[in-house]
Design an enzyme around this catalytic site. Sequence first.
Site, PDB file in Angstrom:
ATOM      1  N   ALA A  35      43.074  10.501  -2.486  1.00 10.11           N
ATOM      2  CA  ALA A  35      44.305  10.997  -1.883  1.00 10.11           C
ATOM      3  C   ALA A  35      45.489  10.568  -2.727  1.00 10.11           C
ATOM      4  CB  ALA A  35      44.452  10.470  -0.449  1.00 10.11           C
ATOM      5  N   GLY A  37      49.745   9.764  -2.452  1.00  8.25           N
ATOM      6  CA  GLY A  37      50.887   9.513  -1.588  1.00  8.25           C
ATOM      7  C   GLY A  37      52.150   9.395  -2.403  1.00  8.25           C
ATOM      8  N   GLY A  38      53.243   9.069  -1.732  1.00  3.29           N
ATOM      9  CA  GLY A  38      54.531   8.977  -2.399  1.00  3.29           C
ATOM     10  C   GLY A  38      54.649   7.788  -3.321  1.00  3.29           C
ATOM     11  N   MET A  39      53.815   6.767  -3.111  1.00  3.73           N
ATOM     12  CA  MET A  39      53.942   5.540  -3.895  1.00  3.73           C
ATOM     13  C   MET A  39      52.732   5.267  -4.774  1.00  3.73           C
ATOM     14  SD  MET A  39      55.514   3.187  -0.875  1.00  3.73           S
ATOM     15  CE  MET A  39      54.288   3.821   0.265  1.00  3.73           C
ATOM     16  N   ASP A 151      54.892   0.039   9.058  1.00  8.36           N
ATOM     17  CA  ASP A 151      54.658   1.475   8.858  1.00  8.36           C
ATOM     18  C   ASP A 151      53.427   1.931   9.634  1.00  8.36           C
ATOM     19  OD1 ASP A 151      55.165   4.013   7.890  1.00  8.36           O
ATOM     20  OD2 ASP A 151      54.036   3.729   6.051  1.00  8.36           O
TER      21      ASP A 151
END
Length: 653
Positions: A35, A37-39, A151
């Site tokens: 996957a 993600g943004g980071m 989060d």
Amino acid sequence: MSVTARTLTCVDTTLQDPLVGQVLDGRYRVEARIAVGGMATVYRALDTRLDRVLALKVMHPGLAADATFVDRFIREAKSVARLAHPNVVQVFDQGADGSYVYLAMEYVAGCTLRDVLRDRGALQPRAALDILEPVLAALGAAHRAGFVHRDMKPENVLIGDDGRVKVADFGLVRSVDTVTNTSGAVLGTVSYLAPEQIEQPGAADARVDVYACGVVLYEMLTGEKPHDGDSPAIVLYKHLHEDAPPPSAIVPGLPFELDELVASATARTPDVRPYDAVAMLAQVREARAALSADQLDAVPPQALTTEHDNTEDRTSVIPRSLTVPRPLPVNEDDGSALNRTSRLASPPPPPPRRRRGSGLPRGPLAIVVALLLILGVGAGVWYINSGQFTKVPALIGKTEAQARERLSQEGLDVGKVKHAYSDTVKRGRVINSDPEVGTRIRNNDSVTLTVSDGPKTVELADLKGYRLDKARLRLKNDGLEPGMVTREFSSDVIRGFVIRTDPEGGTELHAGTAVALVVSKGSPVDVPDVTGESLEDAKADLTEAGLKVKVATEQVNSEFDKGQVAAQTPGEGSRAAEGDTVTLTISKGPEMVEVPDVVGDSVDDAKDALEAAGFEVDEDRGILGLFGDTVKSQSVDGGDTAPKGSTITIEIR
């Protein structure tokens, strides 16, 4: 972003990723991308030293170039690595290889809670609570150890194929610009932000995780978020100004105990919420105990799948999405897999025709022989490919009796029955099997079952009077975790030794639970006021009180003479423990300031000028100056100097 091989946020494995096939740090062979993600990007990898599959989370190179960001990433990773809890995705290793900064983490094969909600909609109350309890157990252990997740959301709740529930991305990296970004992913994140995170982005204590868990519970019960909108700004506004509606407003018939749980956890005022996840977990268990079996097993109208076996209503057997494709090996596509399957299932090619005169029987006898040959070959193919094999049926979550009956229906026997503790599978139900469910085995073979003995419990020892390091060691030896340490004064317990634990000794706890320790600061001592004294006298007074003395290197101007104590920390009236240190600041003497000349000025102008220069003002009117408004003289002549803060007397006529 969650670490799972079957997340619905699928990544096209046919895309060329520069890391796939590489070996990071000479140890981790990257096998497939899971996957993005943004980071960071998460990969399935093989630890070539220990020969085990794990998840490798690699920061994006743009973030890895920020030294401050990387330092925090590494520091928090080390903290989480020390948090050993069965419901937390473990961190095994951290390192860097060139521009790649990575974390090696536990690989969880299964799905995320987001996948479950997408596939099933609203969940039954029992399933929702079965998921929420291990999540709160993980967060509670972290909170007692001083960590905050920050989060929490369904994407970070993993449900393994074996039914275990784990919390991922545990406080490793804070979101980057999550409030101002308007992407869909961020919209999902802001849905779980507590009001204080919006008003004060840097403020985050355990209660922000409690708030997020309340939102997640609402979503599990209703299939919807409590606050929704077309933009993040609208969602943020609702968090700040609107209470979460009761779940029963969306799903009529939900018991009020569940409404109360959501209302308590999502209170906009932090002080009204449970103070941490441990307190919320206690409320959840109280609510569960108050609900009947019918209330727990009620199927909400929002459920997308309503026809299922009641024995599979536990968290441990929430089915994986049927729409999720099988994770493909590197450089493999669906077509190649299909081709291999079709080749395995195809009948063998017919034997070559013989030439005339080869000696085969002719006429009716030849027909009979041919039929027998065809039947024999067909029976052989059937026997080899399916007749002598079957698959291990679904057994997870069933009682031992149900599992035996199901195996018997498939022509299989029960081999050994093992027992193991489980935090998520109810006592007496199957945790796993050997071979695993879905495995192709021969008819009449036996299957070993592992049955749950329920959660392993440990009686917390009475640790009062233990030295702190010994208390921590005892907790670890008993299967518990040392949690947050607070300190209090005590006249009965020696400094550095345990006063009490939270929870108290004798309590039955799940193995791995964190225990908070209250440690003695020793007998309290009233700190004497030594300001204005000489340094020698101040040291003597503090030493006599059982305190140590430290002299600050920097001196300050003050009302006291040079060499006297100008300030002390802690100050007068404070309480300290015997042996604590009091810091003394020495005076350089008062600051000398030039006095303004105010003779002839009006009283108001004179006072303003003197006070602006840092002086106190005293009026001397006498009898003749009662009605006057002009300064006749001043106690210190204009142009001279006087200590700042001293009093200047003005005579008025």
